[in-house]
Design a protein around this motif. Structure first.
Motif, mmCIF file in Angstrom:
data_model
loop_
_atom_site.group_PDB
_atom_site.id
_atom_site.type_symbol
_atom_site.label_atom_id
_atom_site.label_comp_id
_atom_site.label_asym_id
_atom_site.label_seq_id
_atom_site.Cartn_x
_atom_site.Cartn_y
_atom_site.Cartn_z
ATOM 1 N N TRP A 32 0.851 -1.192 0.000
ATOM 2 C CA TRP A 32 0.000 0.000 0.000
ATOM 3 C C TRP A 32 0.879 1.232 0.000
ATOM 4 N N THR A 33 0.483 2.236 -0.764
ATOM 5 C CA THR A 33 1.256 3.472 -0.836
ATOM 6 C C THR A 33 0.766 4.463 0.202
ATOM 7 N N LEU A 34 1.646 4.901 1.063
ATOM 8 C CA LEU A 34 1.291 5.857 2.084
ATOM 9 C C LEU A 34 1.165 7.243 1.461
ATOM 10 N N PRO A 35 0.002 7.882 1.554
ATOM 11 C CA PRO A 35 -0.154 9.223 0.995
ATOM 12 C C PRO A 35 0.797 10.223 1.655
ATOM 13 N N GLN A 36 1.221 11.208 0.892
ATOM 14 C CA GLN A 36 2.144 12.217 1.402
ATOM 15 C C GLN A 36 1.561 12.974 2.592
ATOM 16 N N ASP A 37 0.280 13.304 2.530
ATOM 17 C CA ASP A 37 -0.347 14.100 3.582
ATOM 18 C C ASP A 37 -1.384 13.283 4.344
ATOM 19 N N GLY A 38 -1.123 11.996 4.516
ATOM 20 C CA GLY A 38 -2.099 11.106 5.138
ATOM 21 C C GLY A 38 -2.272 11.345 6.629
ATOM 22 N N GLY A 137 -8.837 3.530 2.944
ATOM 23 C CA GLY A 137 -8.026 3.353 4.140
ATOM 24 C C GLY A 137 -7.757 1.898 4.481
ATOM 25 N N VAL A 138 -6.699 1.687 5.254
ATOM 26 C CA VAL A 138 -6.281 0.342 5.635
ATOM 27 C C VAL A 138 -6.010 0.298 7.140
ATOM 28 N N ILE A 139 -5.944 -0.930 7.671
ATOM 29 C CA ILE A 139 -5.656 -1.138 9.088
ATOM 30 C C ILE A 139 -4.464 -2.079 9.223
ATOM 31 N N PHE A 140 -3.530 -1.695 10.078
ATOM 32 C CA PHE A 140 -2.384 -2.543 10.395
ATOM 33 C C PHE A 140 -2.586 -3.151 11.774
ATOM 34 N N PHE A 141 -2.413 -4.473 11.859
ATOM 35 C CA PHE A 141 -2.462 -5.191 13.126
ATOM 36 C C PHE A 141 -1.133 -5.897 13.366
ATOM 37 N N ALA A 142 -0.692 -5.893 14.604
ATOM 38 C CA ALA A 142 0.427 -6.738 15.021
ATOM 39 C C ALA A 142 0.056 -7.314 16.382
ATOM 40 N N LEU A 209 -11.873 -11.394 10.790
ATOM 41 C CA LEU A 209 -11.675 -10.503 9.645
ATOM 42 C C LEU A 209 -12.699 -10.791 8.555
ATOM 43 N N ARG A 210 -12.830 -12.059 8.201
ATOM 44 C CA ARG A 210 -13.760 -12.437 7.123
ATOM 45 C C ARG A 210 -15.189 -12.062 7.479
ATOM 46 N N LYS A 211 -15.607 -12.374 8.698
ATOM 47 C CA LYS A 211 -16.975 -12.089 9.106
ATOM 48 C C LYS A 211 -17.248 -10.590 9.205
ATOM 49 N N SER A 212 -16.184 -9.814 9.443
ATOM 50 C CA SER A 212 -16.333 -8.360 9.576
ATOM 51 C C SER A 212 -16.185 -7.636 8.245
ATOM 52 N N GLY A 213 -15.957 -8.385 7.169
ATOM 53 C CA GLY A 213 -15.906 -7.795 5.838
ATOM 54 C C GLY A 213 -14.569 -7.197 5.449
ATOM 55 N N TYR A 214 -13.473 -7.762 5.969
ATOM 56 C CA TYR A 214 -12.147 -7.269 5.616
ATOM 57 C C TYR A 214 -11.420 -8.270 4.717
ATOM 58 N N ALA A 215 -10.620 -7.733 3.819
ATOM 59 C CA ALA A 215 -9.748 -8.545 2.977
ATOM 60 C C ALA A 215 -8.309 -8.318 3.429
ATOM 61 N N ILE A 216 -7.513 -9.375 3.419
ATOM 62 C CA ILE A 216 -6.106 -9.287 3.810
ATOM 63 C C ILE A 216 -5.285 -8.851 2.599
ATOM 64 N N LEU A 217 -4.643 -7.703 2.713
ATOM 65 C CA LEU A 217 -3.764 -7.240 1.635
ATOM 66 C C LEU A 217 -2.419 -7.947 1.687
ATOM 67 N N THR A 218 -1.891 -8.124 2.884
ATOM 68 C CA THR A 218 -0.641 -8.849 3.064
ATOM 69 C C THR A 218 -0.512 -9.232 4.529
ATOM 70 N N LYS A 219 0.287 -10.257 4.787
ATOM 71 C CA LYS A 219 0.536 -10.674 6.167
ATOM 72 C C LYS A 219 1.941 -11.248 6.259
ATOM 73 N N ARG A 220 2.462 -11.248 7.474
ATOM 74 C CA ARG A 220 3.807 -11.777 7.692
ATOM 75 C C ARG A 220 3.856 -12.407 9.070
#
Length: 264
Positions: A32-38, A137-142, A209-220
């Motif tokens: 995902w590209t972080l916007p300059q003024d995000g 928008g996106v959400i990061f979880f760790a 995530l699936r039940k809440s309507g989110y798609a995984i863009l990437t994971k590690r």
């Protein structure tokens, strides 16, 4: 000595900033590209070490935490960012209507680092988070998977139990008894019991995530979590690909996971 940096919150602030700069931001940028003024919101921001890294990149940041004592230090350490309008720190519950109305659809990125495993009603939270996201928008979880060696946060114990892996997997009555026999305080036992009730596995997290309507863009998945460089002097290492593909087994051998998700 492992975990002692938890007692030095200023040092922990620096560590959080470094981990974010060297691991979290590069992970996000792969998908995902972080916007300059995000704008970024961190829920459970603590001393705001994570937000420091984003602020240095020119992002406008908001941190919210229920622990007012952590925000006192955050305001000291992030004085310049607050003065310049790059950071706002809030001691409030995100479910409050006032918070919801002020920040509805305001953020390009939401961060929950080592937070989701402490939330009692995780499905409710994930369904609610999209309230604050912009359209793209996106959400990061760790978080540490529950079954990993120290998934019960036993490193916070005052006794020898801080070095005991996997004992948090004992049945609750026996778990409480072991903590009591080791001399842990009543407050500590209650805090650890709360962690046991809310600890989350990789499989449960992905189901929510699936039940809440989110798609995984990437994971590690990490065999050695990046923060273990500071805790144990271990070089961060991603999980072996074979283990990462084995549901449930990977929970026992993975010390940390990163996810970037978006509403599907």
């Amino acid at each position: 000595m492992p975990y002692n940096f938890h007692d030095d919150r200023k040092k922990y602030f620096q560590i959080q900033t470094e981990v974010t700069e060297h691991f979290i931001i590069p992970f996000i940028e792969q998908a995902w590209t972080l916007p300059q003024d995000g704008r970024v919101l961190e829920i459970g921001c603590g001393e705001a070490g994570v937000l420091k890294a984003f602020s240095k990149r020119g992002w406008r940041t908001v941190g919210v935490d229920l622990a007012s004592e952590k925000l006192v230090l955050a305001r000291q350490l992030m004085h310049d960012e607050i003065k310049d309008g790059r950071l706002e720190l809030i001691n409030e519950n995100i479910y409050e209507e006032r918070f919801k109305q002020k920040f509805k659809k305001q953020f390009d990125l939401i961060i929950l680092k080592d937070v989701i495993e402490h939330i009692p009603d995780q499905p409710r939270l994930l369904s609610y988070l999209h309230t604050f996201l912009t359209k793209q928008g996106v959400i990061f979880f760790a978080f540490p998977p529950w079954y990993m060696p120290f998934g019960g946060h036993q490193q916070m114990c005052a006794s020898f139990l801080k070095k005991m892996p996997y004992f948090h997997l004992l049945p609750m009555p026996l778990y409480r008894l072991v903590l009591k026999m080791a001399g842990e305080s009543s407050n500590k036992i209650e805090a650890l019991a709360a962690n046991k009730r809310t600890g989350i596995t990789i499989e449960r997290f992905e189901r929510i995530l699936r039940k809440s309507g989110y798609a995984i863009l990437t994971k590690r998945f990490y065999l050695f979590n990046p923060i273990y460089r500071y805790k144990f002097g271990l070089t961060p290492k991603e999980q072996y690909a074979l283990i990462a593909r084995l549901p449930y087994i990977r929970d026992f051998l993975t010390t940390g996971v990163y996810y970037l998700v978006r509403r599907s």
